[in-house]
Write a protein that holds these residues in place. Structure first.
Motif, PDB file in Angstrom:
ATOM      1  N   VAL A  33      -9.865  14.341  -2.950  1.00 33.40           N
ATOM      2  CA  VAL A  33      -9.007  15.230  -3.740  1.00 33.40           C
ATOM      3  C   VAL A  33      -7.857  15.702  -2.868  1.00 33.40           C
ATOM      4  CG1 VAL A  33      -8.893  17.393  -5.027  1.00 33.40           C
ATOM      5  CG2 VAL A  33     -10.971  15.974  -5.124  1.00 33.40           C
ATOM      6  N   VAL A  34      -6.641  15.531  -3.346  1.00 31.18           N
ATOM      7  CA  VAL A  34      -5.447  15.991  -2.635  1.00 31.18           C
ATOM      8  C   VAL A  34      -4.837  17.142  -3.430  1.00 31.18           C
ATOM      9  CG1 VAL A  34      -3.148  15.366  -1.797  1.00 31.18           C
ATOM     10  CG2 VAL A  34      -5.014  13.698  -1.686  1.00 31.18           C
ATOM     11  N   VAL A  35      -4.540  18.243  -2.754  1.00 27.76           N
ATOM     12  CA  VAL A  35      -4.010  19.418  -3.460  1.00 27.76           C
ATOM     13  C   VAL A  35      -2.636  19.801  -2.936  1.00 27.76           C
ATOM     14  CG1 VAL A  35      -6.319  20.309  -3.956  1.00 27.76           C
ATOM     15  CG2 VAL A  35      -5.114  21.086  -1.907  1.00 27.76           C
ATOM     16  N   SER A  36      -1.823  20.329  -3.854  1.00 28.79           N
ATOM     17  CA  SER A  36      -0.543  20.928  -3.505  1.00 28.79           C
ATOM     18  C   SER A  36      -0.739  22.421  -3.291  1.00 28.79           C
ATOM     19  CB  SER A  36       0.475  20.690  -4.627  1.00 28.79           C
ATOM     20  OG  SER A  36       0.719  19.316  -4.800  1.00 28.79           O
ATOM     21  N   ALA A  37       0.334  23.108  -2.908  1.00 27.12           N
ATOM     22  CA  ALA A  37       0.318  24.572  -2.829  1.00 27.12           C
ATOM     23  C   ALA A  37       0.410  25.145  -4.237  1.00 27.12           C
ATOM     24  CB  ALA A  37       1.493  25.048  -1.981  1.00 27.12           C
ATOM     25  N   PRO A  38      -0.045  26.393  -4.447  1.00 29.35           N
ATOM     26  CA  PRO A  38       0.058  26.992  -5.782  1.00 29.35           C
ATOM     27  C   PRO A  38       1.492  26.989  -6.298  1.00 29.35           C
ATOM     28  CG  PRO A  38      -1.330  28.343  -4.356  1.00 29.35           C
ATOM     29  CD  PRO A  38      -0.717  27.291  -3.489  1.00 29.35           C
ATOM     30  N   GLY A  39       1.663  26.544  -7.537  1.00 24.88           N
ATOM     31  CA  GLY A  39       2.991  26.498  -8.152  1.00 24.88           C
ATOM     32  C   GLY A  39       3.285  27.747  -8.945  1.00 24.88           C
ATOM     33  N   LYS A  40       4.234  27.634  -9.864  1.00 24.21           N
ATOM     34  CA  LYS A  40       4.638  28.781 -10.670  1.00 24.21           C
ATOM     35  C   LYS A  40       3.586  29.091 -11.735  1.00 24.21           C
ATOM     36  CE  LYS A  40       9.671  28.272 -10.300  1.00 24.21           C
ATOM     37  NZ  LYS A  40      10.925  28.172 -11.076  1.00 24.21           N
ATOM     38  N   LYS A 172     -14.239   6.501   3.595  1.00 27.95           N
ATOM     39  CA  LYS A 172     -15.145   5.906   2.600  1.00 27.95           C
ATOM     40  C   LYS A 172     -16.608   6.147   2.951  1.00 27.95           C
ATOM     41  CE  LYS A 172     -13.393   1.787   3.053  1.00 27.95           C
ATOM     42  NZ  LYS A 172     -13.116   0.335   2.876  1.00 27.95           N
ATOM     43  N   ASN A 173     -16.877   6.354   4.226  1.00 28.55           N
ATOM     44  CA  ASN A 173     -18.265   6.474   4.673  1.00 28.55           C
ATOM     45  C   ASN A 173     -18.796   7.905   4.628  1.00 28.55           C
ATOM     46  OD1 ASN A 173     -18.125   3.697   5.335  1.00 28.55           O
ATOM     47  ND2 ASN A 173     -17.210   4.191   7.318  1.00 28.55           N
ATOM     48  N   ARG A 174     -17.937   8.844   4.261  1.00 34.42           N
ATOM     49  CA  ARG A 174     -18.378  10.239   4.247  1.00 34.42           C
ATOM     50  C   ARG A 174     -18.945  10.609   2.887  1.00 34.42           C
ATOM     51  NH1 ARG A 174     -14.397  14.183   7.531  1.00 34.42           N
ATOM     52  NH2 ARG A 174     -15.981  15.579   6.665  1.00 34.42           N
ATOM     53  N   ASP A 175     -19.865  11.548   2.867  1.00 41.56           N
ATOM     54  CA  ASP A 175     -20.475  11.953   1.594  1.00 41.56           C
ATOM     55  C   ASP A 175     -19.794  13.202   1.058  1.00 41.56           C
ATOM     56  OD1 ASP A 175     -21.320  13.709   3.512  1.00 41.56           O
ATOM     57  OD2 ASP A 175     -23.408  13.786   2.846  1.00 41.56           O
ATOM     58  N   GLY A 176     -20.072  13.495  -0.201  1.00 44.21           N
ATOM     59  CA  GLY A 176     -19.506  14.668  -0.848  1.00 44.21           C
ATOM     60  C   GLY A 176     -18.057  14.466  -1.252  1.00 44.21           C
ATOM     61  N   VAL A 177     -17.470  15.524  -1.805  1.00 48.08           N
ATOM     62  CA  VAL A 177     -16.058  15.510  -2.198  1.00 48.08           C
ATOM     63  C   VAL A 177     -15.225  15.938  -0.996  1.00 48.08           C
ATOM     64  CG1 VAL A 177     -14.314  16.542  -3.694  1.00 48.08           C
ATOM     65  CG2 VAL A 177     -16.577  16.015  -4.622  1.00 48.08           C
ATOM     66  N   LEU A 178     -14.195  15.158  -0.682  1.00 53.90           N
ATOM     67  CA  LEU A 178     -13.330  15.460   0.454  1.00 53.90           C
ATOM     68  C   LEU A 178     -12.021  16.039  -0.071  1.00 53.90           C
ATOM     69  CD1 LEU A 178     -13.823  12.145   2.488  1.00 53.90           C
ATOM     70  CD2 LEU A 178     -15.266  14.193   2.459  1.00 53.90           C
ATOM     71  N   VAL A 179     -11.707  17.268   0.324  1.00 51.52           N
ATOM     72  CA  VAL A 179     -10.490  17.933  -0.139  1.00 51.52           C
ATOM     73  C   VAL A 179      -9.465  17.916   0.997  1.00 51.52           C
ATOM     74  CG1 VAL A 179      -9.492  19.988  -1.184  1.00 51.52           C
ATOM     75  CG2 VAL A 179     -11.902  19.430  -1.602  1.00 51.52           C
ATOM     76  N   VAL A 180      -8.343  17.245   0.756  1.00 57.85           N
ATOM     77  CA  VAL A 180      -7.325  17.050   1.784  1.00 57.85           C
ATOM     78  C   VAL A 180      -6.026  17.721   1.328  1.00 57.85           C
ATOM     79  CG1 VAL A 180      -6.091  15.355   3.195  1.00 57.85           C
ATOM     80  CG2 VAL A 180      -8.368  14.807   2.285  1.00 57.85           C
ATOM     81  N   PRO A 181      -5.403  18.514   2.185  1.00 57.50           N
ATOM     82  CA  PRO A 181      -4.104  19.086   1.801  1.00 57.50           C
ATOM     83  C   PRO A 181      -3.022  18.021   1.774  1.00 57.50           C
ATOM     84  CG  PRO A 181      -4.619  19.653   4.082  1.00 57.50           C
ATOM     85  CD  PRO A 181      -5.838  18.971   3.521  1.00 57.50           C
ATOM     86  N   GLY A 182      -2.156  18.073   0.770  1.00 61.70           N
ATOM     87  CA  GLY A 182      -1.048  17.137   0.691  1.00 61.70           C
ATOM     88  C   GLY A 182       0.143  17.596   1.503  1.00 61.70           C
ATOM     89  N   PHE A 183       1.206  16.777   1.513  1.00 66.44           N
ATOM     90  CA  PHE A 183       2.521  17.195   1.983  1.00 66.44           C
ATOM     91  C   PHE A 183       2.779  17.041   3.477  1.00 66.44           C
ATOM     92  CE2 PHE A 183       5.655  20.973   2.395  1.00 66.44           C
ATOM     93  CZ  PHE A 183       6.747  20.166   2.197  1.00 66.44           C
ATOM     94  N   PHE A 184       1.748  16.887   4.311  1.00 68.91           N
ATOM     95  CA  PHE A 184       2.044  16.830   5.745  1.00 68.91           C
ATOM     96  C   PHE A 184       1.034  15.992   6.511  1.00 68.91           C
ATOM     97  CE2 PHE A 184      -1.048  20.220   5.475  1.00 68.91           C
ATOM     98  CZ  PHE A 184      -1.713  20.267   6.693  1.00 68.91           C
ATOM     99  N   GLY A 185       1.446  15.615   7.723  1.00 67.20           N
ATOM    100  CA  GLY A 185       0.576  14.931   8.672  1.00 67.20           C
ATOM    101  C   GLY A 185       0.805  15.517  10.044  1.00 67.20           C
ATOM    102  N   TYR A 186       0.312  14.831  11.050  1.00 65.76           N
ATOM    103  CA  TYR A 186       0.460  15.304  12.434  1.00 65.76           C
ATOM    104  C   TYR A 186       1.130  14.228  13.284  1.00 65.76           C
ATOM    105  CZ  TYR A 186      -2.405  19.498  11.878  1.00 65.76           C
ATOM    106  OH  TYR A 186      -2.871  20.744  11.503  1.00 65.76           O
TER     107      TYR A 186
END
Length: 450
Positions: A33-40, A172-186
């Protein structure tokens, strides 16, 4: 396995958060799951990213920081309160993370802006993972660094490094739901770097390509992609399916539902994309695929964008001068100006660029160099141009598409400044005066779809 991305409007408040959680939990294949910041929350509201930009400004001028920080924290606290779940210390964690970023980057304006803007997505991902766990789902917050999203270092203009995909595949090898923030990397230097516009879409596409997802679902606030801007035409036709190439052309020319840069990763891996509505998840949405069956209607969509200008050159026997075009483009390259289109004749050439690039003396320098170095007979700039794009894979086999367009323009009194069509025949572009662009789009929609 599916990757699913939710935009800012889908996560604007607690009610929307609950809808998103229900959508995630309704399909066991939605694992990333990829999420954005809260919108309007409403039309007059301010989205979280803008609150964070204001916070950045306050830090840089060392004034009003506490108040700006409080406004940001209040938005998160409102969401947490509305979710009715116990998450002790979460607001304090968010506050501490923001203060840590401020202290780390307060002397570097560009890095500070990137870091604080990205915190909107980052903290929202932590909140979503905590909420899913509170509802009994095994969920994990995964930072972009942990996921393997390593990018180039230029602030605000991150590009994914190809080496990232090997690390991303391990998700792919991890269990459960993975929540990743969108918009940036390192970056490899450890700095937070944001993607350009549509950054969360880009993150979702990268992850979908990296794990080889069966589908990339992109949830927004509309049922589907429409064949034309719904603000210009009443009840526009919904597009049920279109190709990557068609979507790329429409996104380039102004369709804001899906940004064109976000298509590249899924296009290369041929991962189907589905645009769906968070508020009506049962609606089928629009599928974006590599190939589709030809339809009776050759045109799939019409899009437009303003803010262009044309540098027009005339030189007798231009077509016989070897290297003329290369030299012209070198002048633009020296000024770091990208061009959009180059329609030409035997003695004429036009360079279409976005008008905002001719700033800080660039216009004068470019014109002067063209006069001196290319020895042209005439050079001028035509401003306030808009581009109207007619798009459809079926146009290559259809007869009369162009004649319909010119007839529509003639009937409504729209003057065509320029016509350009690429070799692929997926799109046909018309240059018109900016003040007539809406009328141009409406006339084209009427002749193709009514």
């Amino acid at each position: 396995m599916k990757v699913v991305k939710f935009g800012g409007s889908s996560l604007a408040n607690a009610t929307q958060f609950k809808k998103v959680a229900n959508i995630i939990l309704s399909d066991k294949d939605r694992k990333v799951v990829v999420v954005s910041a809260p919108g309007k929350r409403h039309e007059q509201d301010v989205k979280m990213t803008d609150l964070l930009i204001n916070l950045t400004s306050c830090v840089l001028k060392e004034d009003g920081v506490e108040e700006a920080l409080s406004v940001v924290l209040d938005r998160y606290e409102e969401i947490i309160t509305g979710l009715d779940f116990s998450q002790e210390g979460l607001i304090e964690d968010i506050k501490d993370s923001l203060l840590t970023l401020i202290n780390a980057y307060k002397d570097d304006e560009e890095r500070l802006m990137d870091a604080l803007k990205a915190s909107g997505e980052d903290n929202n991902a932590k909140l979503m993972a905590a909420y899913l766990n509170g509802r009994g789902e095994k969920a994990h917050y995964v930072s972009p660094k942990e996921a393997g999203l390593f990018v180039t270092a230029q602030p605000g203009n991150a590009r994914i490094l190809q080496e990232s995909y090997e690390k991303i595949a391990e998700l792919k090898n991890r269990d459960g739901v993975l929540v990743v923030p969108g918009f940036f990397g390192y970056s490899h230097q450890g700095d937070i770097v944001t993607f350009p516009r549509g950054g969360s879409d880009i993150t979702g596409a990268i992850l979908a390509a990296g794990i080889g997802a069966e589908e990339y679902e992109n949830f927004t606030d509309v049922d589907s992609i429409y064949s034309v801007n719904p603000n210009l035409v009443s009840n526009p036709r919904e597009i049920t399916e279109l190709t990557y190439r068609e979507m790329r052309e429409l996104a380039y020319a102004g369709f804001s539902v899906f940004h064109d840069e976000a298509l590249e990763p899924v296009f290369k891996k041929k991962v189907p994309v589905v645009v769906k509505n968070t508020n009506r998840p049962e609606a089928p949405g629009t599928r974006i695929v590599a190939e589709r069956q030809p339809a009776e209607q050759p045109v799939v969509g019409i899009a437009s964008d303003k803010g262009f200008c044309s540098i027009n050159l005339t030189k007798y026997l231009m077509n016989r001068e070897i290297g003329f075009g290369r030299h012209l483009l070198e002048i633009l390259e020296d000024e770091h100006i990208s061009y959009e289109h180059t329609p030409s004749g035997i003695d004429t050439m036009s360079i279409i660029i976005r008008e905002h690039q001719l700033v800080n003396g660039k216009e004068e320098r470019v014109i002067e160099r063209i006069r001196k170095e290319l020895e042209v007979d005439d050079v001028n700039i035509e401003r306030n141009l808009a581009l109207v794009m007619v798009v459809g894979e079926g146009m290559a086999q259809a007869v009369g598409v162009a004649s319909k367009a010119t007839a529509a323009f003639a009937e409504t009194g729209v003057n065509i400044k320029m016509i350009n069509q690429g070799s692929s025949e997926v799109s046909m572009m018309f240059g018109v005066e900016g003040k007539h662009v809406d009328l141009a789009v409406q006339s084209l929609y009427s002749i193709y779809f009514n």
